[in-house]
Design a protein around this motif. Structure first.
Motif, PDB file in Angstrom:
ATOM      1  N   HIS A  57      14.779  -5.398  20.333  1.00  0.00           N
ATOM      2  CA  HIS A  57      15.843  -6.185  19.641  1.00  0.00           C
ATOM      3  C   HIS A  57      17.279  -4.912  19.662  1.00  0.00           C
ATOM      4  O   HIS A  57      17.909  -5.594  19.687  1.00  0.00           O
ATOM      5  CB  HIS A  57      15.028  -6.476  18.326  1.00  0.00           C
ATOM      6  CG  HIS A  57      14.453  -7.737  18.432  1.00  0.00           C
ATOM      7  ND1 HIS A  57      14.800  -8.265  17.909  1.00  0.00           N
ATOM      8  CD2 HIS A  57      13.274  -7.405  17.827  1.00  0.00           C
ATOM      9  CE1 HIS A  57      14.455  -9.481  17.916  1.00  0.00           C
ATOM     10  NE2 HIS A  57      13.224  -8.924  17.512  1.00  0.00           N
ATOM     11  N   THR A  60      18.930  -5.677  22.687  1.00  0.00           N
ATOM     12  CA  THR A  60      19.575  -6.856  23.381  1.00  0.00           C
ATOM     13  C   THR A  60      20.101  -7.859  21.689  1.00  0.00           C
ATOM     14  O   THR A  60      20.685  -8.895  22.555  1.00  0.00           O
ATOM     15  CB  THR A  60      18.517  -7.884  24.024  1.00  0.00           C
ATOM     16  OG1 THR A  60      17.395  -7.698  23.197  1.00  0.00           O
ATOM     17  CG2 THR A  60      17.860  -6.628  24.966  1.00  0.00           C
ATOM     18  N   THR A  61      19.963  -7.760  20.653  1.00  0.00           N
ATOM     19  CA  THR A  61      20.418  -8.396  19.469  1.00  0.00           C
ATOM     20  C   THR A  61      20.968  -8.494  18.843  1.00  0.00           C
ATOM     21  O   THR A  61      20.802  -6.786  18.818  1.00  0.00           O
ATOM     22  CB  THR A  61      18.908  -8.334  18.624  1.00  0.00           C
ATOM     23  OG1 THR A  61      18.073  -8.870  19.168  1.00  0.00           O
ATOM     24  CG2 THR A  61      19.377  -9.560  18.265  1.00  0.00           C
ATOM     25  N   ILE A  65      18.839 -12.989  13.058  1.00  0.00           N
ATOM     26  CA  ILE A  65      18.543 -13.416  13.770  1.00  0.00           C
ATOM     27  C   ILE A  65      16.768 -14.302  13.096  1.00  0.00           C
ATOM     28  O   ILE A  65      15.595 -15.224  13.908  1.00  0.00           O
ATOM     29  CB  ILE A  65      17.474 -13.162  15.293  1.00  0.00           C
ATOM     30  CG1 ILE A  65      16.384 -12.209  15.486  1.00  0.00           C
ATOM     31  CG2 ILE A  65      19.609 -12.780  16.016  1.00  0.00           C
ATOM     32  CD1 ILE A  65      16.774 -11.738  16.833  1.00  0.00           C
ATOM     33  N   ASN A  73      19.202 -17.987  17.507  1.00  0.00           N
ATOM     34  CA  ASN A  73      18.480 -16.448  17.206  1.00  0.00           C
ATOM     35  C   ASN A  73      16.930 -17.302  18.113  1.00  0.00           C
ATOM     36  O   ASN A  73      16.189 -16.005  18.591  1.00  0.00           O
ATOM     37  CB  ASN A  73      18.191 -17.107  15.801  1.00  0.00           C
ATOM     38  CG  ASN A  73      19.279 -16.904  14.805  1.00  0.00           C
ATOM     39  OD1 ASN A  73      19.879 -16.721  15.567  1.00  0.00           O
ATOM     40  ND2 ASN A  73      18.832 -17.115  13.539  1.00  0.00           N
ATOM     41  N   GLN A  76      17.688 -14.863  21.293  1.00  0.00           N
ATOM     42  CA  GLN A  76      18.118 -13.706  21.305  1.00  0.00           C
ATOM     43  C   GLN A  76      16.159 -13.170  21.136  1.00  0.00           C
ATOM     44  O   GLN A  76      16.094 -11.732  21.783  1.00  0.00           O
ATOM     45  CB  GLN A  76      18.570 -13.485  19.566  1.00  0.00           C
ATOM     46  CG  GLN A  76      20.437 -13.040  20.329  1.00  0.00           C
ATOM     47  CD  GLN A  76      20.901 -13.075  19.327  1.00  0.00           C
ATOM     48  OE1 GLN A  76      20.989 -11.296  19.555  1.00  0.00           O
ATOM     49  NE2 GLN A  76      21.718 -13.241  17.732  1.00  0.00           N
ATOM     50  N   ARG A  79      14.969 -13.090  24.161  1.00  0.00           N
ATOM     51  CA  ARG A  79      15.207 -11.631  24.796  1.00  0.00           C
ATOM     52  C   ARG A  79      14.976 -10.052  25.062  1.00  0.00           C
ATOM     53  O   ARG A  79      14.507  -9.539  25.716  1.00  0.00           O
ATOM     54  CB  ARG A  79      16.881 -11.999  24.740  1.00  0.00           C
ATOM     55  CG  ARG A  79      17.636 -11.227  26.300  1.00  0.00           C
ATOM     56  CD  ARG A  79      19.445 -11.302  25.995  1.00  0.00           C
ATOM     57  NE  ARG A  79      19.526 -12.321  26.098  1.00  0.00           N
ATOM     58  CZ  ARG A  79      20.332 -12.709  24.565  1.00  0.00           C
ATOM     59  NH1 ARG A  79      20.692 -11.779  23.761  1.00  0.00           N
ATOM     60  NH2 ARG A  79      20.333 -13.932  24.455  1.00  0.00           N
TER      61      ARG A  79
END
Length: 128
Positions: A57, A60-61, A65, A73, A76, A79
């Motif tokens: 997170h 990548t975020t 979310i 969300n 993400q 991901r």
């Protein structure tokens, strides 16, 4: 150095504080504004998987979310989990465990220093 120690060192190197927290309900970890909180009741193998995902997170975020009914969300979240699987259990590590004689999920999880649940989720990710 264990896989968990490697992740803790990576957190330190990134300037991400990791703290223990007693969560209620099903929450095992949470990333927010440069800090990761991990449920203090996790085993080391569980901590490794949760810490990897929360570092995912971090990498990548963006934004809040928590509402997983929003498709962006969920993307993400996916991901961040993909990042965790690739960081903690790259595909060659699964092959290595087999070559080293691990014959079932329990033995593989123990060898790879992750929970059986994280291992199964990673296998499912790679099989997709």
């Amino acid at each position: 150095m264990t896989r968990l120690e490697e992740l803790q060192q990576e957190s330190d190197d990134c300037g991400v504080e990791v703290v223990d927290w007693r969560f209620s309900g099903n929450i095992k970890g949470l990333y927010c504004d440069g800090s990761i909180a991990l449920d203090e009741r996790l085993t080391n193998s569980e901590r490794a998987g949760i810490l990897a995902e929360e570092l995912g997170h971090y990498h990548t975020t963006s934004g809040d979310i928590l509402n997983q009914s929003d498709v962006m969300n969920r993307k993400q979240e996916h991901r961040a989990r993909a990042w965790a699987y690739q960081r903690l259990l790259p595909f060659y590590k699964l092959l290595e465990a087999h070559v080293r004689g691990c014959r079932n999920r329990f033995e593989m999880a123990e060898y790879l220093e992750v929970s059986e649940e994280f291992l199964q989720d990673a296998v499912d990710y790679y099989s997709r």
